[in-house]
Design a protein around this motif. Structure first.
Motif, PDB file in Angstrom:
ATOM      1  N   UNK A  49      -2.029  -4.299   4.601  1.00 46.15           N
ATOM      2  CA  UNK A  49      -1.401  -5.003   3.481  1.00 46.15           C
ATOM      3  C   UNK A  49      -1.599  -4.223   2.179  1.00 46.15           C
ATOM      4  N   UNK A  50      -2.812  -3.778   1.935  1.00 46.52           N
ATOM      5  CA  UNK A  50      -3.117  -3.013   0.724  1.00 46.52           C
ATOM      6  C   UNK A  50      -2.293  -1.730   0.668  1.00 46.52           C
ATOM      7  N   UNK A  51      -2.198  -1.027   1.786  1.00 45.55           N
ATOM      8  CA  UNK A  51      -1.450   0.232   1.841  1.00 45.55           C
ATOM      9  C   UNK A  51       0.032   0.015   1.542  1.00 45.55           C
ATOM     10  N   UNK A  52       0.526  -1.188   1.779  1.00 39.53           N
ATOM     11  CA  UNK A  52       1.945  -1.480   1.549  1.00 39.53           C
ATOM     12  C   UNK A  52       2.278  -1.965   0.151  1.00 39.53           C
ATOM     13  N   UNK A  53       1.297  -2.102  -0.712  1.00 39.17           N
ATOM     14  CA  UNK A  53       1.563  -2.582  -2.069  1.00 39.17           C
ATOM     15  C   UNK A  53       2.189  -1.507  -2.936  1.00 39.17           C
ATOM     16  N   UNK A  54       2.815  -1.950  -3.980  1.00 36.22           N
ATOM     17  CA  UNK A  54       3.490  -1.058  -4.925  1.00 36.22           C
ATOM     18  C   UNK A  54       2.491  -0.464  -5.909  1.00 36.22           C
ATOM     19  N   UNK A  55       2.701   0.780  -6.228  1.00 37.23           N
ATOM     20  CA  UNK A  55       1.855   1.456  -7.222  1.00 37.23           C
ATOM     21  C   UNK A  55       2.095   0.904  -8.626  1.00 37.23           C
ATOM     22  N   UNK A  56       3.126   0.099  -8.795  1.00 39.31           N
ATOM     23  CA  UNK A  56       3.448  -0.458 -10.112  1.00 39.31           C
ATOM     24  C   UNK A  56       2.699  -1.751 -10.396  1.00 39.31           C
ATOM     25  N   UNK A  57       1.926  -2.217  -9.432  1.00 42.71           N
ATOM     26  CA  UNK A  57       1.127  -3.412  -9.645  1.00 42.71           C
ATOM     27  C   UNK A  57      -0.169  -3.028 -10.356  1.00 42.71           C
ATOM     28  N   UNK A  58      -0.969  -4.031 -10.658  1.00 40.53           N
ATOM     29  CA  UNK A  58      -2.273  -3.774 -11.283  1.00 40.53           C
ATOM     30  C   UNK A  58      -3.371  -4.141 -10.291  1.00 40.53           C
TER      31      UNK A  58
END
Length: 161
Positions: A49-58
């Motif tokens: 799940x973490x690996x799939x998150x967007x780099x634009x989040x905080x």
């Protein structure tokens, strides 16, 4: 994967989480570390799940996922406590300094202002660099060699923990 590669991937995950939490590195660094951990053969539902998150989040957006990932992987979630995160940041800056990407005076100033004299004992010799020059206990011409010595001592001490 070898034990060494697995251990390195876990260390990078911890380091990246601490640096992202403090805002020293962008969230993309943590997401990359999560992807690298998966490639290294480490797996858990929250890590995917973490690996799939967007780099634009905080970091705030993924804080609970990071905690769950650490629990699932058997890592101490206390590694994200402020003291641990600051030590991960100091480790990062020490490595940047040794690689020539940061000046000794900038490292000393960062450590003095972000860790301070009330911070972890293991970091105090680096924190004291700025004071030692300002007070005359350390000659300015010896600053660079003393900084290298103290940084290497810190990194060796971190490896022993």
């Amino acid at each position: 994967m070898s034990e060494a590669k697995t251990a390195q991937a876990l260390h990078q995950l911890l380091l990246s989480a601490g640096l992202s939490r403090l805002g020293v590195k962008p969230l993309a660094t943590l997401i990359d570390a999560a992807c690298d951990a998966l490639v290294a053969g480490i797996d858990s539902p929250s890590l995917r799940d973490l690996a799939g998150h967007s780099a634009h989040e905080t970091y705030v957006d993924v804080d609970e996922i990071v905690e769950a990932t650490f629990r699932e992987l058997g890592l101490p979630t206390s590694s994200l406590a402020d003291e641990k995160a600051v030590l991960y940041a100091l480790e990062h800056y020490c490595l940047e300094y040794l690689a020539g990407r940061m000046r000794a005076c900038d490292l000393a100033a960062w450590a003095h202002s972000n860790i301070g004299h009330e911070g972890p004992e293991i970091a105090q010799r680096i924190v004291d660099l700025e004071d030692d020059v300002d007070s005359g206990r350390l000659a300015a011409k010896r600053f660079e060699s003393e900084a290298q010595l103290r940084v290497r001592e810190f990194l060796r001490a971190r490896d022993m923990r």
